[in-house]
Enzyme design. Sequence first.
Site, mmCIF file in Angstrom:
data_model
loop_
_atom_site.group_PDB
_atom_site.id
_atom_site.type_symbol
_atom_site.label_atom_id
_atom_site.label_comp_id
_atom_site.label_asym_id
_atom_site.label_seq_id
_atom_site.Cartn_x
_atom_site.Cartn_y
_atom_site.Cartn_z
ATOM 1 N N ASP A 55 0.842 -1.192 0.000
ATOM 2 C CA ASP A 55 0.000 0.000 0.000
ATOM 3 C C ASP A 55 0.880 1.247 0.000
ATOM 4 O O ASP A 55 1.624 1.491 0.952
ATOM 5 C CB ASP A 55 -0.906 -0.018 1.241
ATOM 6 C CG ASP A 55 -2.021 1.017 1.178
ATOM 7 O OD1 ASP A 55 -1.937 1.937 0.344
ATOM 8 O OD2 ASP A 55 -2.969 0.907 1.965
ATOM 9 N N CYS A 95 -6.357 4.026 -2.898
ATOM 10 C CA CYS A 95 -6.449 2.629 -2.463
ATOM 11 C C CYS A 95 -7.558 1.818 -3.105
ATOM 12 O O CYS A 95 -7.318 0.876 -3.858
ATOM 13 C CB CYS A 95 -6.595 2.579 -0.940
ATOM 14 S SG CYS A 95 -5.178 3.233 -0.049
ATOM 15 N N HIS A 145 -10.278 -3.380 1.748
ATOM 16 C CA HIS A 145 -10.678 -2.024 1.359
ATOM 17 C C HIS A 145 -11.595 -1.996 0.141
ATOM 18 O O HIS A 145 -11.520 -1.093 -0.703
ATOM 19 C CB HIS A 145 -9.448 -1.146 1.110
ATOM 20 C CG HIS A 145 -9.707 0.298 1.448
ATOM 21 N ND1 HIS A 145 -8.710 1.255 1.456
ATOM 22 C CD2 HIS A 145 -10.843 0.962 1.791
ATOM 23 C CE1 HIS A 145 -9.218 2.431 1.781
ATOM 24 N NE2 HIS A 145 -10.531 2.274 1.987
ATOM 25 N N ASP A 305 -0.698 -0.511 -4.793
ATOM 26 C CA ASP A 305 -1.926 0.098 -5.306
ATOM 27 C C ASP A 305 -1.694 1.511 -5.832
ATOM 28 O O ASP A 305 -2.422 1.974 -6.701
ATOM 29 C CB ASP A 305 -3.036 0.065 -4.251
ATOM 30 C CG ASP A 305 -2.644 0.688 -2.913
ATOM 31 O OD1 ASP A 305 -1.498 1.165 -2.775
ATOM 32 O OD2 ASP A 305 -3.477 0.677 -1.982
#
Length: 493
Positions: A55, A95, A145, A305
């Site tokens: 991330d 994200c 997410h 991401d």
Amino acid sequence: MKVQFSKELLRRNSLPKAIGSYLLLVPVLMLGAWQMKEPRSAEPRRPNIVIVLTDQWRAQDVGYAGNRQVRTPQLDSLAAESVNFRLAVSNLSVCAPARASLLTGQYPLRHGVFYNDRPLPTEAITLGDVCKAAGYQTGYIGKWHLNGSLDSTFHESRNSPIPAERRQGFDFWKVFECTHDYNRSPYFNEANVRFLWKGYDAFDQTKTAVEYIEQNAANPFLLVVSYGPPHDPYQTAPKEYRQLYADVEIALRPNVPDSLRVEAQRALKGYYAHMTALDRCVGELQAALRKTGVEDNTIFVFTSDHGDMIYSQGEINKQKPWDESIRIPFLLKYPRALGREARTLEAPFGVPDIMPTLLSLAKVEVPASVEGKDFVPYVSGKKKFKPLEGALLLCPVPFHQWNYAAGGKEYRGLRTTRYTYVRDRQGPWLLYDNEKDPYQQRNLCDQPSTLKTQRALDKELQKMLRATNDDFQPGEVYLQRWGYPWHPKDRPY
């Protein structure tokens, strides 16, 4: 064997009725004709697929990309045996949209997650669904997410368990929607019982992933290991990793203003500490594949991401069209089919291209719902990219850390092998020659010497917008189409 999906088309309670004509209706109906052949016993076993998804790890900050300060020995070793997609791009660099594009092979205005903390449709056809239908064991560990809600805020959905019907084809499940408390990090198992990862979560998640590999080595498996770091907070990596950078004078990118040097150096020290900790995790996953004897027949991906500005251009966070935000690492290792020689692919490669490329390598049919390109012909050298072809950049609705009040705005653009070209709602906004200006410090937009190039790039951008049914409307229009409320802090009025 005909593959059937029982996903009911666009249930009223998962997404607004208006989505039907806008999103998945045609691709889902086409699934009835989708045929997938079972492998005959004489054929080689399908390859395993392991995706390591980090991330907020930008492409520039790995040793193999030329950063001599960040310590990534395991990734450097991996790169020495992989195809390095040097111009991998997070098309909507934030994200949830990027994660939805990875799993569906679609652009954000098709799958609908163009705004953080909104739900990926249960009916979406994902990599997990397709691999499971092809006989794969499927597992997901870490950050998800994609279980957002239609509420105006997102706190409840970020802390709630994900129902079984919203796990998009993944059976083994050690997942939490979203947290950045890496040293007290929760997860839910398949029965939605809540646990805490031990210590720094990435280490315990890696241990679980190694166990999964060992237990499933006899059968084809898809495993996604989704780490929360190196996303901020940047000062929370284990102490031994933070100490590696404590006394190091961090070299900054030339596009970081002098007035922000202290903040940038402090952030990068913590950022790099997270990276070195995750580098250890990648090494442990590679060791597990070797130990179990499945390394040669495993497609292994390392990526992220999106990136992070970290004060380049005087900016922080993501969503923005500059390279620090959009460019991500992407290493692809598959010894059985691609060998072990390091190669670099210069063609721009977007997140929607991941799913069709992996399925093509695995010889699994790509569903009609996918919009991304299969890059196997480019990897093999059978196809070449044209100079002005590029990866689409978009921000349909600026939100959260880059909302309208913070200077955010809607834009569309292209990142080609050489140029970055971006339009906002007022017209052409940015044009960089990344060969001559790698840190994007000279905006050439509307200059007489580059107008011919600008017009050619604009023509290519318009072609891509038509191909993705993107009418480039104000953000409010897309929220209305999908029935999404504004988050209170994002509302422009």
